[in-house]
Design an enzyme around this catalytic site. Structure first.
Site, PDB file in Angstrom:
ATOM      1  N   PHE A   1       4.376   1.150  10.245  1.00  0.00           N
ATOM      2  CA  PHE A   1       3.133   1.767   9.617  1.00  0.00           C
ATOM      3  C   PHE A   1       4.011   2.823   8.527  1.00  0.00           C
ATOM      4  O   PHE A   1       5.240   2.672   8.624  1.00  0.00           O
ATOM      5  CB  PHE A   1       2.210   2.133  10.255  1.00  0.00           C
ATOM      6  CG  PHE A   1       1.246   1.574  10.863  1.00  0.00           C
ATOM      7  CD1 PHE A   1       1.309  -0.035  10.298  1.00  0.00           C
ATOM      8  CD2 PHE A   1      -0.289   1.745  10.932  1.00  0.00           C
ATOM      9  CE1 PHE A   1       0.133  -0.878  10.600  1.00  0.00           C
ATOM     10  CE2 PHE A   1      -1.328   0.934  11.047  1.00  0.00           C
ATOM     11  CZ  PHE A   1      -0.991  -0.289  11.022  1.00  0.00           C
ATOM     12  N   SER A   2       2.967   3.633   8.121  1.00  0.00           N
ATOM     13  CA  SER A   2       3.704   4.575   7.043  1.00  0.00           C
ATOM     14  C   SER A   2       4.394   5.725   7.860  1.00  0.00           C
ATOM     15  O   SER A   2       4.282   6.043   8.757  1.00  0.00           O
ATOM     16  CB  SER A   2       2.469   5.302   6.285  1.00  0.00           C
ATOM     17  OG  SER A   2       2.138   4.578   5.403  1.00  0.00           O
TER      18      SER A   2
ATOM     19  N   ARG B   1      -1.022   8.775  13.618  1.00  0.00           N
ATOM     20  CA  ARG B   1       0.129   7.921  12.699  1.00  0.00           C
ATOM     21  C   ARG B   1       0.596   8.684  11.518  1.00  0.00           C
ATOM     22  O   ARG B   1      -0.045   9.807  11.198  1.00  0.00           O
ATOM     23  CB  ARG B   1      -0.542   6.699  12.375  1.00  0.00           C
ATOM     24  CG  ARG B   1      -1.787   6.604  11.636  1.00  0.00           C
ATOM     25  CD  ARG B   1      -2.175   5.277  10.990  1.00  0.00           C
ATOM     26  NE  ARG B   1      -3.561   5.373  10.464  1.00  0.00           N
ATOM     27  CZ  ARG B   1      -4.440   5.129  10.828  1.00  0.00           C
ATOM     28  NH1 ARG B   1      -4.791   4.939  12.166  1.00  0.00           N
ATOM     29  NH2 ARG B   1      -5.768   5.258  10.118  1.00  0.00           N
TER      30      ARG B   1
ATOM     31  N   ASN C   1       0.755  -1.203   0.060  1.00  0.00           N
ATOM     32  CA  ASN C   1      -0.242   0.026   0.039  1.00  0.00           C
ATOM     33  C   ASN C   1       0.866   1.456  -0.092  1.00  0.00           C
ATOM     34  O   ASN C   1       1.837   1.355  -0.910  1.00  0.00           O
ATOM     35  CB  ASN C   1      -1.205  -0.095   1.111  1.00  0.00           C
ATOM     36  CG  ASN C   1      -0.910  -0.222   2.493  1.00  0.00           C
ATOM     37  OD1 ASN C   1      -0.232  -1.373   2.898  1.00  0.00           O
ATOM     38  ND2 ASN C   1      -0.986   0.689   3.316  1.00  0.00           N
ATOM     39  N   ASP C   2       0.606   2.339   1.037  1.00  0.00           N
ATOM     40  CA  ASP C   2       1.156   3.609   0.787  1.00  0.00           C
ATOM     41  C   ASP C   2       2.750   3.524   0.440  1.00  0.00           C
ATOM     42  O   ASP C   2       3.559   2.988   0.874  1.00  0.00           O
ATOM     43  CB  ASP C   2       1.099   4.227   1.903  1.00  0.00           C
ATOM     44  CG  ASP C   2      -0.324   4.163   2.779  1.00  0.00           C
ATOM     45  OD1 ASP C   2      -1.059   3.499   2.232  1.00  0.00           O
ATOM     46  OD2 ASP C   2      -0.466   4.500   3.875  1.00  0.00           O
TER      47      ASP C   2
ATOM     48  N   GLN D   1       4.508   0.355   2.189  1.00  0.00           N
ATOM     49  CA  GLN D   1       3.903  -0.503   3.073  1.00  0.00           C
ATOM     50  C   GLN D   1       3.810  -1.732   2.452  1.00  0.00           C
ATOM     51  O   GLN D   1       3.369  -1.981   1.282  1.00  0.00           O
ATOM     52  CB  GLN D   1       2.638   0.020   3.596  1.00  0.00           C
ATOM     53  CG  GLN D   1       2.377   1.298   4.257  1.00  0.00           C
ATOM     54  CD  GLN D   1       2.880   0.980   5.704  1.00  0.00           C
ATOM     55  OE1 GLN D   1       1.894   0.337   6.467  1.00  0.00           O
ATOM     56  NE2 GLN D   1       4.038   1.059   6.079  1.00  0.00           N
TER      57      GLN D   1
ATOM     58  N   GLU E   1      -5.207  10.526   7.382  1.00  0.00           N
ATOM     59  CA  GLU E   1      -4.177   9.768   7.370  1.00  0.00           C
ATOM     60  C   GLU E   1      -2.996  10.386   6.498  1.00  0.00           C
ATOM     61  O   GLU E   1      -3.555  11.288   5.709  1.00  0.00           O
ATOM     62  CB  GLU E   1      -4.324   8.325   6.887  1.00  0.00           C
ATOM     63  CG  GLU E   1      -5.292   7.416   7.563  1.00  0.00           C
ATOM     64  CD  GLU E   1      -5.740   6.022   6.950  1.00  0.00           C
ATOM     65  OE1 GLU E   1      -5.885   5.346   7.650  1.00  0.00           O
ATOM     66  OE2 GLU E   1      -5.720   6.256   5.727  1.00  0.00           O
TER      67      GLU E   1
END
Ligand code: FRU
Length: 506
Positions: free
Chosen positions: A80-81, A155, A23-24, A40, A207
């Site tokens: 996480f990102s 986050r 993902n990101d 990610q 986000e």
């Protein structure tokens, strides 16, 4: 690489992971001639799972070399990102042998904490590298920003060097707002301010913010002081008008502590209104590269080309998701309004293969460009300009295959909007949310001549309209490539000033 060597839907010139889930985009930083792209990544399945940072580098933003996983989960949680910077002055003290370290700043997500019903299971951590991002050491003092206020969504830190104040600034998302923190050494952070509860779209959780200064584009020949503004990109999920995940942005000023909206912009983001970076459904969590050399001067952006509404179930086999093409962001002032423009990076022009052009033609009904050009439209670029004759004219670019599957993108004069229609684009069954409606983007320009610049790569379409004032990104999954491209005018005709169709090669 020829398309036939690739799995169905695997793009040719867009970044994809070799296998498994992505993902990101994360940690995008330029250092010693390399653009780094972390992302990610879940290396054990093609659906979202315990997050790592995958890694790739490129010297031209188009060809990517895959590198080993950069960050693995640890006792503090999943990775996480987040972002990465070059710590030029070695403010962190992590550097060795007089060379600046790369420092990555990311969220750790403690699954056990979440399962136990705690609210402080996300916090910000850092890691550093002294070998051009090849290996990373996590800082022993992590987390650098613990979640003392127990904010459930806390986050996606993006760090930037604030030259004027000689401080590091971190922005991250805290459920319904963006937080601003500052530091002198990337390890000790002080809370500065919060932004956004009362502005913009709030259909879901905020986000992946990004925050940067940008020069206001000047008309050629203009002299005088270069004006600068600050831009905050702020993704949210859900909340995009056409559904699911999307990215809004804000333009204003920053005094080293607080982000204050520009007055015109403030009126455009009140009462739930938002300004969107991309109106299509598949450009999410995008941020910009850090440390692009001043001599280059571009603000380079990349997004994740999917949407949480269906990302986990799109019909690809060995991997899931691609990134958008890299884009250049610029800030334009029209009247009192500052707006971002999005353009494909110029590096992509090197991928152009065969070309077919039309000029100064009246188009009514359908024109088959593929037949005339003699190459497939599965991976191509189309750059055109036309002037509709009359207000009701609909101009359509259609991709299709022999199975009767098709994707349409165009301009509707009656409503003055661009549109994207994937409702007959092939495989739609994987999610009831994928093809529910035709998606729209309002046109901003008042010029009579309309510009549409498009990139197709087997399973995606990216539109940059009117010099990038409007962007629309959408994915689709035909059961065989869309090899045919037509343009047509309905309810009247258009004067086609120019159409350049390019084959795009790897
Ligand atoms: C956005 C996001 C981020 C988070 C990451 C987890 O797509 O939800 O907020 O850090 O994905 O993979």
């Amino acid at each position: 690489m020829s398309n036939s060597n690739l799995e169905l839907h695997r793009p040719v010139y867009h970044f994809t992971p070799p296998a498994h889930w992505m993902n990101d985009p994360n940690g995008m930083v330029f250092y010693e001639g390399e653009y780094h792209l972390f992302y990610q990544y879940y290396p054990e399945a093609t659906v979202w799972g315990p997050m790592h940072w995958g890694h790739a580098v490129s010297t031209d933003l188009v060809h990517w070399e895959h590198l080993p996983i950069a960050l693995y989960p640890d006792a503090l949680g999943l990775i996480f990102s987040g972002s990465a910077v070059v710590d030029w002055k070695n403010s962190s003290g992590f550097g060795e042998n007089g060379k600046p370290p790369l420092v990555a700043i990311f969220t750790q997500h403690l699954m056990e904490g979440e399962k136990a019903g705690r609210h402080d299971f996300q916090y910000q951590s850092i890691a550093y590298s002294n070998d051009r991002g090849r290996t990373w050491t996590k800082y022993a003092g992590n987390p650098v920003i613990p979640n003392v206020d127990k904010i459930h969504d806390f986050r996606d830190p993006k760090v930037i060097w604030d030259e004027a104040r000689q401080q590091w600034i971190m922005v991250f998302a805290a459920y319904d707002h963006t937080m601003f923190w500052s530091s002198k050494n990337l390890k000790n952070w002080t809370y500065l301010s919060s932004f956004g509860k009362e502005y913009g779209a709030h259909g879901g959780v905020w986000e992946c913010p990004d925050f940067f200064p940008i020069n206001v584009e000047q008309a050629s020949g203009t002299t005088g002081v270069q004006q600068q503004k600050w831009v905050l990109l702020q993704s949210l999920n859900p909340g995009l008008p056409s559904g699911g995940s999307g990215t809004q942005y804000f333009v204003g000023d920053f005094d080293g502590k607080t982000f204050k909206l520009d007055p015109e912009f403030e009126t455009s983001v009140q009462n739930g209104k938002a300004v969107w970076l991309d109106w299509g459904r598949d450009n999410y969590a995008g941020v910009t590269w850090s440390d692009v050399p001043k001599s280059d001067g571009r603000r380079l952006f990349l997004g994740w080309m999917s949407n949480w509404d269906y990302a986990n179930v799109v019909p690809t086999q060995n991997w899931r998701s691609a990134m958008t093409i890299p884009r250049t962001l610029t800030l334009r002032k029209t009247g009192n309004a500052y707006r971002l423009s999005t353009q494909p990076v110029r590096e992509l022009e090197k991928q152009r293969g065969k070309k077919y052009s039309l000029a100064n033609q009246n188009v009514s009904g359908k024109v088959d460009l593929t037949e005339k050009a003699g190459f497939s439209s599965a991976t191509c670029e189309l750059d055109l300009e036309f002037t509709p004759n009359g207000k009701q004219v609909e101009f359509v670019i259609e991709l299709s295959n022999a199975k009767g599957e098709l994707f349409k993108i165009g301009y509707d004069g009656a409503t003055n909007r661009f549109f994207c229609d994937r409702m007959k684009s092939g495989n739609l069954d994987f999610s009831p949310k994928f093809a529910t409606q035709v998606d729209f983007a309002p046109r901003i320009s008042t010029n009579k001549t309309i510009k549409m610049h498009l990139f197709f790569d087997r399973a995606s379409c990216e539109l940059f309209a009117d010099g990038g004032e409007v962007a629309m990104t959408e994915i689709f999954f035909p059961s065989e490539d869309f090899s045919r491209l037509t343009i047509s005018a309905n309810n009247g005709d258009v004067m086609l000033q120019r159409a350049d169709l390019f084959e795009i090669k790897k």
